[in-house]
Scaffold this motif. Sequence first.
Motif, PDB file in Angstrom:
ATOM      1  N   MET A   1     -11.205  -2.434  -1.772  1.00 43.17           N
ATOM      2  CA  MET A   1      -9.936  -1.764  -1.523  1.00 43.17           C
ATOM      3  C   MET A   1      -9.485  -1.056  -2.785  1.00 43.17           C
ATOM      4  N   THR A   2      -9.121   0.209  -2.630  1.00 45.07           N
ATOM      5  CA  THR A   2      -8.530   0.972  -3.721  1.00 45.07           C
ATOM      6  C   THR A   2      -7.060   1.204  -3.406  1.00 45.07           C
ATOM      7  N   PHE A   3      -6.214   0.791  -4.338  1.00 48.02           N
ATOM      8  CA  PHE A   3      -4.780   1.046  -4.206  1.00 48.02           C
ATOM      9  C   PHE A   3      -4.396   2.094  -5.238  1.00 48.02           C
ATOM     10  N   ARG A   4      -3.666   3.115  -4.796  1.00 46.00           N
ATOM     11  CA  ARG A   4      -3.299   4.210  -5.693  1.00 46.00           C
ATOM     12  C   ARG A   4      -1.782   4.328  -5.780  1.00 46.00           C
ATOM     13  N   ALA A   5      -1.308   4.382  -7.025  1.00 46.95           N
ATOM     14  CA  ALA A   5       0.110   4.644  -7.294  1.00 46.95           C
ATOM     15  C   ALA A   5       0.220   5.906  -8.138  1.00 46.95           C
ATOM     16  N   THR A   6       1.387   6.526  -8.145  1.00 45.83           N
ATOM     17  CA  THR A   6       1.577   7.764  -8.893  1.00 45.83           C
ATOM     18  C   THR A   6       2.939   7.775  -9.563  1.00 45.83           C
ATOM     19  N   ASP A   7       3.009   8.458 -10.713  1.00 42.77           N
ATOM     20  CA  ASP A   7       4.307   8.676 -11.365  1.00 42.77           C
ATOM     21  C   ASP A   7       4.822  10.080 -11.086  1.00 42.77           C
ATOM     22  N   GLY A   8       4.166  10.772 -10.156  1.00 38.74           N
ATOM     23  CA  GLY A   8       4.558  12.126  -9.791  1.00 38.74           C
ATOM     24  C   GLY A   8       3.624  13.175 -10.343  1.00 38.74           C
ATOM     25  N   THR A   9       2.929  12.843 -11.407  1.00 33.95           N
ATOM     26  CA  THR A   9       1.975  13.794 -12.006  1.00 33.95           C
ATOM     27  C   THR A   9       0.581  13.181 -12.147  1.00 33.95           C
ATOM     28  N   THR A  10       0.506  11.879 -12.348  1.00 30.53           N
ATOM     29  CA  THR A  10      -0.771  11.205 -12.579  1.00 30.53           C
ATOM     30  C   THR A  10      -0.968  10.096 -11.559  1.00 30.53           C
ATOM     31  N   ASN A  11      -2.214   9.978 -11.058  1.00 30.56           N
ATOM     32  CA  ASN A  11      -2.560   8.905 -10.140  1.00 30.56           C
ATOM     33  C   ASN A  11      -3.205   7.746 -10.893  1.00 30.56           C
ATOM     34  N   PHE A  12      -2.917   6.526 -10.475  1.00 28.92           N
ATOM     35  CA  PHE A  12      -3.471   5.318 -11.081  1.00 28.92           C
ATOM     36  C   PHE A  12      -4.101   4.481  -9.971  1.00 28.92           C
ATOM     37  N   ASN A  13      -5.406   4.236 -10.073  1.00 32.00           N
ATOM     38  CA  ASN A  13      -6.135   3.482  -9.062  1.00 32.00           C
ATOM     39  C   ASN A  13      -6.392   2.056  -9.527  1.00 32.00           C
ATOM     40  N   GLY A  14      -6.181   1.107  -8.605  1.00 30.33           N
ATOM     41  CA  GLY A  14      -6.566  -0.268  -8.845  1.00 30.33           C
ATOM     42  C   GLY A  14      -7.553  -0.690  -7.767  1.00 30.33           C
ATOM     43  N   ASN A  15      -8.603  -1.400  -8.134  1.00 23.00           N
ATOM     44  CA  ASN A  15      -9.665  -1.746  -7.191  1.00 23.00           C
ATOM     45  C   ASN A  15      -9.798  -3.257  -7.034  1.00 23.00           C
ATOM     46  N   TYR A  16     -10.161  -3.657  -5.779  1.00 26.47           N
ATOM     47  CA  TYR A  16     -10.224  -5.071  -5.433  1.00 26.47           C
ATOM     48  C   TYR A  16     -11.431  -5.305  -4.519  1.00 26.47           C
ATOM     49  N   ASN A  17     -12.070  -6.458  -4.696  1.00 30.32           N
ATOM     50  CA  ASN A  17     -13.225  -6.807  -3.875  1.00 30.32           C
ATOM     51  C   ASN A  17     -12.902  -7.922  -2.883  1.00 30.32           C
ATOM     52  N   PHE A  18     -13.556  -7.848  -1.703  1.00 31.62           N
ATOM     53  CA  PHE A  18     -13.411  -8.854  -0.653  1.00 31.62           C
ATOM     54  C   PHE A  18     -14.789  -9.159  -0.070  1.00 31.62           C
TER      55      PHE A  18
END
Length: 451
Positions: free
Chosen positions: A356-373
């Motif tokens: 699973m990739t979760f993506r957050a943004t500050d409006g200009t830059t995206n930040f991805n966090g990854n998780y395994n199952f």
Amino acid sequence: MLKNIKIHIFLFITLSFIACSNDNDVDPVFDTDVDSRVDEQLKSYKSILTAPEFGWTLDYQPENSQSIFKFHLKFNDDNTAEMTSDYMNGENDLPTTYRVGRNQIPELIFENYSTLHSLFEAQNFSLGAEFELNFQEVSSEKIVLRSKTDQGEEKSIITLIPATATDKDEVIILQGLEARIKDGHLTTDFFRTLKVTNNLSMSEVYSSNFTFNDNTRRVSFSGTDSDDNVLSYDLPLKITEAGFDLLTPFSFNGTDFQSFIYDMGTNTFKATIDDLTVIISASTEPGFISNDFLLIQNGTRSTFGYRPTYGNAQFMDDEFLEIFTTIDANLAPNGLTMSIYFFSLDFSTPTPTANMTFRATDGTTNFNGNYNFNVSIVDKKFFFTFIGSTDANGAFFQSRIQPLLDFWTSPNGLLYTERGNFRTENNSFSNQSGSFFSIDNPISSYVIWFN
């Protein structure tokens, strides 16, 4: 010659008689004009409507294929009508006025919003219900009304019968009994099942998921028999004090089941004929799970996701949407908002996995966090086991997205259902969609497939 003279004398006398006659000498066929005669007829109809001491009773079936709704009507001289029905607990049995008039033929119009209007609107006007009716037959023993607006030959017919002193009370008794059929009645168990058991072998020969639509008063159930054949039904009914009767019987292996009796002690509906017993009950598990899961297991569906800004949550519960709201509140102190999350599933190995990739943004830059199952399928249900985050962003986001992780790792599994093409309000896309349903919560997440 004498004969001709006699004929002429006879004709002369006849013509003289006619010429001397006036209108008062001949009885007219009608002694009033057409409008006056129609007015008298309408007054007679209204008199018959208002005459019965206890009003009228009727079983209202909007169309032949629809369910039956029980009504009691009391017509008053001041053009008001009292309406009592067993539909939706009588919540729309509002005071109404009525009009006995004529357009091309005599008609009865219920003028103010009432249960009849509510039935007319139900399920996008699909019931064929009516509040404008034409008189077809009128007597003190019965009044037959015919739908004014139905098209074609199959116009719905309503028959009013003079009520007895107890008829209104009998309708009131039926109010609220729909709740016994609805999901969740007297239980927190989410699922409702209809199962058929062979009493001789004590084996289950049909198991299905059962639902009741109180707008249309229809039951639907779909499931498999002992030979794995999928059998689906959508049937109209009428409420009874004892339970309910199907207007079209549920036919299984040549046996027709029509009357179902409610047992308060077990909170079930039951019907037994010969060696077969049908029981409708609440359950912690579904009675039937489709084979849609195979599309994921065989790799046809492998990557899905969802972003809140898609704005299409037709198969997503409000509780799931609240997960997004909670995550955004958790990210807000860091100046971030949720952008999207997606899963990639791999069933090509002995131990299936998901990332699973979760993506957050500050409006200009995206930040991805990854998780395994790790992923498994047991009894057609998906089980996701959380292994952990695989990068620094994942570790940072993990506590902030815990409600999302909790949903996907539901202990009792997730059910998957195909939902067809992804659609927004204005567009339809080639992407397929589906929904995952958590048995534990229970809530549903809508997903869009990227492959």
